[in-house]
Design an enzyme around this catalytic site. Structure first.
Site, PDB file in Angstrom:
ATOM      1  N   ASN A 163      64.140  64.640  30.724  1.00 36.63           N
ATOM      2  CA  ASN A 163      63.438  65.252  29.525  1.00 36.63           C
ATOM      3  C   ASN A 163      64.211  67.023  29.643  1.00 36.63           C
ATOM      4  O   ASN A 163      63.988  67.702  30.196  1.00 36.63           O
ATOM      5  CB  ASN A 163      62.033  65.342  29.903  1.00 36.63           C
TER       6      ASN A 163
ATOM      7  N   LYS B  73      53.875  68.581  51.942  1.00 34.40           N
ATOM      8  CA  LYS B  73      52.975  67.633  52.144  1.00 34.40           C
ATOM      9  C   LYS B  73      53.783  66.224  52.604  1.00 34.40           C
ATOM     10  O   LYS B  73      54.462  65.958  51.599  1.00 34.40           O
ATOM     11  CB  LYS B  73      51.776  67.294  51.304  1.00 34.40           C
TER      12      LYS B  73
ATOM     13  N   LYS C 190      68.187  73.450  49.799  1.00 35.47           N
ATOM     14  CA  LYS C 190      68.615  72.617  51.011  1.00 35.47           C
ATOM     15  C   LYS C 190      67.869  71.346  50.886  1.00 35.47           C
ATOM     16  O   LYS C 190      67.004  71.293  50.213  1.00 35.47           O
ATOM     17  CB  LYS C 190      67.889  73.421  52.133  1.00 35.47           C
TER      18      LYS C 190
ATOM     19  N   HIS D 225      80.227  80.793  40.307  1.00 39.83           N
ATOM     20  CA  HIS D 225      81.467  82.105  40.581  1.00 39.83           C
ATOM     21  C   HIS D 225      81.473  82.365  42.119  1.00 39.83           C
ATOM     22  O   HIS D 225      80.859  81.687  42.958  1.00 39.83           O
ATOM     23  CB  HIS D 225      80.579  83.224  40.116  1.00 39.83           C
TER      24      HIS D 225
END
Length: 205
Positions: free
Chosen positions: A98, A200, A183, A128
């Protein structure tokens, strides 16, 4: 006696026509760019923007890929897909995208049953050079590090997220809206924040 026009029916028909037109043009663009795509690939509310380098390695869209543009969930932008020279992009089956941006300079892989919220950006590069001296020189400023991005099956990515280079998002995980993922995120969890961290675990919940 003249029949009254139902405004709601009129706009619904207009929307269906626009989506039909968008889908046909989008499929033509895929074909012209030598992109392999499966059954029932659709575009909604406009035509996604494509930039596919003639020397890209491969671009593949699976079955039932749905790409939306403009007003859904409050985002007012076309979806944009860019695949650079010697780069590849794979999008699996039953994927919903979307108003998002995907830029592959190396390799991006998106699994099956993945949903990507409005305004999300997925990059496999820094764009860059990270060295300040190199950035001063126009010839070396754009030389950047790249690393593959992998989004596994059944991942849900909320609106306005950034997925950076070298990241793997494990199967069935949820990325909270507005997160910056730099990460890798394990499977079966909710992650969020900047930088995104596990909030969680979803196993046994």
């Amino acid at each position: 006696m003249a029949r009254k026009i139902n405004i709601r029916t009129y706009f619904s028909a207009l929307r269906h026509f626009k989506n039909y037109y968008s889908t046909i043009i989008f499929r033509i663009k895929l074909t012209l760019n030598n992109i392999s795509y499966g059954k029932n690939v659709r575009a909604y509310n406009g035509i996604p923007k494509l930039y596919i380098h003639p020397n890209s390695l491969s671009v593949n869209l699976g079955d039932n890929v749905r790409i939306r543009n403009y007003w859904n969930t409050g985002w007012y932008a076309h979806s944009f897909i860019k695949v650079q020279e010697n780069a590849s992009l794979t999008i699996g089956n039953n994927v919903g995208i979307n108003s998002s941006m995907i830029i592959a300079t190396h390799k991006i892989s998106i699994g099956n049953h993945v949903f990507i919220g409005g305004g999300t950006k997925i990059y496999d590069t820094n764009f860059h050079n990270l060295n300040w001296e190199a950035r001063r020189d126009a010839k070396t400023s754009s030389i950047s590090n790249t690393s593959p991005v992998t989004i596994e099956d059944d991942v849900f990515i909320g609106t306005d997220c950034i997925i950076g280079k070298g990241v793997t998002i494990g199967a069935r995980s949820i990325i909270a809206a507005g997160s910056v993922v730099v990460k890798s995120i394990p499977s079966d969890c909710i992650a969020g924040g900047n930088p995104a961290k596990v909030i969680k675990n979803l196993i046994n919940n």
